[in-house]
Design a protein around this motif. Sequence first.
Motif, PDB file in Angstrom:
ATOM      1  N   UNK A   1      45.331  17.679  53.612  1.00 31.98           N
ATOM      2  CA  UNK A   1      46.170  19.056  53.152  1.00 31.98           C
ATOM      3  C   UNK A   1      45.203  19.726  52.561  1.00 31.98           C
ATOM      4  N   UNK A   2      44.044  19.673  53.656  1.00 28.04           N
ATOM      5  CA  UNK A   2      42.687  20.559  53.349  1.00 28.04           C
ATOM      6  C   UNK A   2      41.773  19.889  54.394  1.00 28.04           C
ATOM      7  N   UNK A   3      41.364  21.271  55.187  1.00 23.24           N
ATOM      8  CA  UNK A   3      39.877  21.162  56.922  1.00 23.24           C
ATOM      9  C   UNK A   3      39.002  20.666  55.587  1.00 23.24           C
TER      10      UNK A   3
ATOM     11  N   UNK B   1      34.776  15.004  60.847  1.00 22.45           N
ATOM     12  CA  UNK B   1      36.433  14.638  61.678  1.00 22.45           C
ATOM     13  C   UNK B   1      36.178  13.650  60.733  1.00 22.45           C
ATOM     14  N   UNK B   2      38.045  13.718  61.318  1.00 20.23           N
ATOM     15  CA  UNK B   2      38.701  12.792  60.907  1.00 20.23           C
ATOM     16  C   UNK B   2      39.307  12.155  61.690  1.00 20.23           C
ATOM     17  N   UNK B   3      39.279  10.859  62.093  1.00 21.98           N
ATOM     18  CA  UNK B   3      40.175  10.454  63.401  1.00 21.98           C
ATOM     19  C   UNK B   3      40.942   9.135  62.820  1.00 21.98           C
ATOM     20  N   UNK B   4      42.695   9.179  63.087  1.00 16.68           N
ATOM     21  CA  UNK B   4      43.484   8.559  62.920  1.00 16.68           C
ATOM     22  C   UNK B   4      44.339   8.391  63.895  1.00 16.68           C
TER      23      UNK B   4
ATOM     24  N   UNK C   1      40.550  17.212  63.457  1.00 16.04           N
ATOM     25  CA  UNK C   1      40.090  18.365  63.006  1.00 16.04           C
ATOM     26  C   UNK C   1      40.488  19.040  63.791  1.00 16.04           C
ATOM     27  N   UNK C   2      41.530  18.509  64.763  1.00 10.72           N
ATOM     28  CA  UNK C   2      41.134  19.766  66.383  1.00 10.72           C
ATOM     29  C   UNK C   2      43.448  19.877  65.375  1.00 10.72           C
TER      30      UNK C   2
END
Lengths: 224, 422
Positions: free
Chosen positions: A54-56, A61-64, A70-71
């Motif tokens: 919902x926000x950057x 980085x956040x890898x799910x 982030x990309x």
Amino acid sequence: MIEIKKIVKNFINGDVVTNVLKGVSFTVPKGQFVSIMGPSGAGKSTLLYQISLLDKPTSGSIIIDETDTSLLGEAEATRFRLKNFGFVFQDSALIPEFTALENTLLPSLMLGDNYIEAKKDAIKIFTSLGMLHQIDHLPSQLSGGEQQRVSVIRAIVRKPKILFADEPTASLDTERSQDLMSVLLRLHQEGQTIIMVTHEEEFAKMAQRLIFVRDGQIVKDTIL
Amino acid sequence: MATKQANNLKLTINTAFFIALKSIQRGSLTVKLVTVFILLLTFLNLIVVGGLLIGVTEDVGIKVKNSHVGDVFIEPAKEYDYIQNTNDIFSILNGIPDTHYSPRLTTGATIEYEYKKATGGKNPARTSAVITGIDPFLETQVTVINKRVISGSFIDEGDWDGIVLGSSLVDGYTSGKQGTDATLGHVVVGEKVRVRFPSNRLYEFTVVGILNSKSSAVDQRAFINQKILSQLLSTDRYNYSEIAVVTHGNIPPTSIIEMLRNINLGDRNNIKTFDQAIPSAVNDLKKAFGLIGNIVSVTALMVGIVTVFVIIFVNASSRRRYIGILKAQGISAPTLILSYIFQIIFYVLVGVILGALTLFIFLQPYFAKYPLSLPMADGQLLLTTSYVSIRVVILFISSIISAFIPAWFIIRQNTLDAILGR
């Protein structure tokens, strides 16, 4: 699997830079129920908003499931949320013109699911939560606890990879809060990954793992 | 790739339609009624005022055509007093089926009234007028002025001293020049008037009728028998000042003009179509009324679209949090914007349907029965398919734009800010 790597979030207001998250890192395996706790202003909700796209974040980085979020652009992030996330907010925020059932069907419609099948799935969950007779009620015809249950159904009807809950019990009385927590626990037992932000210790401890945040940093990470 | 995009578009449309449908079904009744009412009024404003003005200007032209110039109008060229080669003209016109013509002889003159009472240096009531000599039979085949007699009757073929006065020359029949020096005063049928011709010759006529054609060029004339006018002017019996031609056959007026010009009659005479012969004031009036109609329409449209803008803006602003929640769940911004566009399309559709019913069931029949009575025309609500269609399309496009802008403005805002009410 969710990998959060050195998340930094700064808020800039004119010349004033507020460093809310200061390089937070942790990993959430599939099926875990994580509570994030902390005092007001600790950054726990901000952390949830970064993980739930919902926000950057300012950096990190956040890898799910191997996707570096982030990309993702705005539209891609929206699509990603649609496919992978469910949300329960502090208040139910149900659309007032939609019945309880219709409120839960929008994500399915947007994903092009078979409407009849989606409806059947939703009705099953309504039945399991003892709300079958209220599926055609408008939000204004439901109590606060019932509305919050509908918002949980809305969040889980498409079996999301991750269920985010932001202070889900904040607007409920104790009985309704415990009722809602029992629903979340049941979902966890069925294998649902849940990340919940709460300031209520009693409910936070019902999770499998408790992360305590203070001043934008994790100060305690405990498996319960 | 293209299939995926088409599928996404279909899903966007389906979801937007679902959201719009539920919002329309269960949204505030007051908001729905106000929106439809505003769009209904906008539609009527777009159509009615312009339609009435077009009706008036068309009627002005029709009255000039039916009362004076016909389909083709022939006048002498500047260097001639009378139309040249009239026999050639008549012979061509006689050869064209379903075509009629009325040759007229005109002269400027002064008409006097109550001249017998004017004694002791007192002047009689007098006014200048165009005295028009006509063949009553031919005239009735070309124009409708015999049907526009509002008092008395039209002149007969054998009536040598009868005169029909245009309503602008007398008081009491039109609202124009009442009590001014430009009229003869209250002349009634049966009374005598005296015409002073340019040669100073005087001739007394009996007023047999007063006509009101609502065409100023006709209502400022006085009509007498052409034969007596020829004698009074001491001119050849076949000298004419103008010829009005009407055709009901398959040959268009332009072809008739072509035929007349082919034998070089065009050099010595001015041969015009109705549009060319129509007085420039009428064309100016048409342009002015057209402009007024457009200004009224644009103003109505602006009021309508600003209202739609405000309604959608207030609606979207008050639902900002719900919009944020929907976006958080993955409902895309285009889907939400499209849902607002679907809603406004529905409201415009209802407004247009109600407006069309009002227009065609009530307003148009009303103005047909009770036209706006203006000095120069009778205003009916003139509606053509293209006129109405263009305005309906304009209303739809404007409303969609005026719904899109506020919806886009609110929906494009940051999702988290919307949820948190920041």
